[in-house]
Design an enzyme around this catalytic site. Structure first.
Site, short mmCIF file in Angstrom:
data_model
loop_
_atom_site.label_atom_id
_atom_site.label_comp_id
_atom_site.label_asym_id
_atom_site.label_seq_id
_atom_site.Cartn_x
_atom_site.Cartn_y
_atom_site.Cartn_z
N HIS A 36 29.88 42.67 46.37
CA HIS A 36 30.80 43.80 46.25
C HIS A 36 31.74 43.89 47.45
CE1 HIS A 36 28.82 46.44 49.22
NE2 HIS A 36 27.74 45.77 48.87
N CYS A 37 32.82 44.61 47.25
CA CYS A 37 33.77 44.93 48.31
C CYS A 37 34.37 46.29 47.96
CB CYS A 37 34.83 43.83 48.45
SG CYS A 37 35.89 43.62 47.01
N GLY A 38 35.39 46.70 48.68
CA GLY A 38 35.97 48.03 48.50
C GLY A 38 36.36 48.36 47.07
#
Length: 118
Positions: A36-38
């Protein structure tokens, strides 16, 4: 990208196989890895694409399309350049085990002097 791919591989290998049910004793993979990321559009997609390329020996275009079938993603132009290098160096950016000598495509990417990158 190598470190991220190694991390995913190690995490997936550490999950024991588990039977699906009493009626079906065939073991299945017991877990997964959350990448995941932002916003989940560029950075995490880049890692998943890199992982697919390395583990399934997929071309960049094919891995990108596979991920796009599952999620709305758009890796940045810089990440796409890095994935193109990843493909050219066949998922290993170093010539030597000591990680001191970069492969030509990676060296060209780093210095910005490659005709295909930049």
């Amino acid at each position: 990208m190598s470190d991220a791919c190694d991390f995913i591989d190690n995490a997936l290998r550490s999950v024991p196989e588990q039977p699906t049910s009493k009626d079906d004793p065939q073991p299945t993979q017991g877990g997964g890895v959350l990448v995941h990321c932002g916003k989940g559009i560029s950075r995490s997609a880049t890692i998943v694409i890199a992982y697919l390329m390395r583990t399934r020996h997929m071309a960049l275009h094919d891995a990108l399309e596979m991920v796009r079938q599952m999620r709305r993603v758009k890796p940045s132009a810089a990440f796409m350049d890095q994935l193109a290098v990843w493909e050219k160096v066949e998922y290993e950016i170093w010539e030597d085990a000591g990680e001191r000598i970069p492969k030509l495509a990676y060296k060209e990417y780093l210095c910005g002097c490659g005709s295909d990158f930049g």
